[in-house]
Design an enzyme around this catalytic site. Sequence first.
Site, mmCIF file in Angstrom:
data_model
loop_
_atom_site.group_PDB
_atom_site.id
_atom_site.type_symbol
_atom_site.label_atom_id
_atom_site.label_comp_id
_atom_site.label_asym_id
_atom_site.label_seq_id
_atom_site.Cartn_x
_atom_site.Cartn_y
_atom_site.Cartn_z
ATOM 1 N N HIS A 58 0.862 -1.185 0.000
ATOM 2 C CA HIS A 58 0.000 0.000 0.000
ATOM 3 C C HIS A 58 0.899 1.235 0.000
ATOM 4 O O HIS A 58 1.711 1.398 0.918
ATOM 5 C CB HIS A 58 -0.911 -0.011 1.221
ATOM 6 C CG HIS A 58 -1.812 -1.203 1.243
ATOM 7 N ND1 HIS A 58 -1.371 -2.449 1.633
ATOM 8 C CD2 HIS A 58 -3.110 -1.342 0.894
ATOM 9 C CE1 HIS A 58 -2.369 -3.313 1.536
ATOM 10 N NE2 HIS A 58 -3.436 -2.671 1.085
ATOM 11 N N ASP A 101 -6.606 -10.613 0.564
ATOM 12 C CA ASP A 101 -6.518 -9.182 0.269
ATOM 13 C C ASP A 101 -6.000 -8.382 1.473
ATOM 14 O O ASP A 101 -5.529 -8.952 2.461
ATOM 15 C CB ASP A 101 -7.865 -8.653 -0.226
ATOM 16 C CG ASP A 101 -8.940 -8.623 0.855
ATOM 17 O OD1 ASP A 101 -8.634 -8.876 2.039
ATOM 18 O OD2 ASP A 101 -10.099 -8.327 0.500
ATOM 19 N N SER A 102 -6.111 -7.070 1.395
ATOM 20 C CA SER A 102 -5.619 -6.181 2.451
ATOM 21 C C SER A 102 -6.247 -6.461 3.807
ATOM 22 O O SER A 102 -5.643 -6.204 4.845
ATOM 23 C CB SER A 102 -5.903 -4.724 2.073
ATOM 24 O OG SER A 102 -5.369 -4.437 0.810
#
Length: 186
Positions: A58, A101-102
């Site tokens: 990110h 995922d995140s």
Amino acid sequence: MNVSKYVAIFSFVFIQLISVGKVFANADEWMTTFRENIVQTWQQPEHYDLYIPAITWHARFAYDKEKTDRYNERPWGGGFGLSRWDEKGNWHGLYAMAFKDSWNKWEPIAGYGWESTWRPLADENFHLGLGFTAGVTARDNWNYIPLPVLLPLASVGYGPVTFQMTYIPGTYNNGNVYFAWMRFQF
């Protein structure tokens, strides 16, 4: 208005209409090529591919630190694909992959990828790629509603092993994610 202004306006509008026709003709041609590449890759694959997600990062400039501290940046998962190299040496692939995922929730993605490929060294096994992927994904925080994706692709590889990557654009605290995986061709 005098006649020359009418002629100028008519000429401008006429030229714009001709240009629009050419754009639509090129779009038709592009869609036909896109569809044919997908069909050929599906019906005549040269390789079977194994996908192993490697990193999710990110962009720190686009997130609050407390958010990035909580995000998963190790996307466990895997995938499978079919691929081929065309007569120009460009890569075409169909793939399906699932990864964490995140939020550490499963995210599936499936689609078509294309990369223009360069072999800048005397050793033909070394290759660089730049292209795009078009597909569908689904996320937990969107209730797994299918979402279309159109993203850039880049890669560096040697022989049957390729490190492939994309960047998911976004806004502050959303998107702006670098995602990369290993692709092994068999």
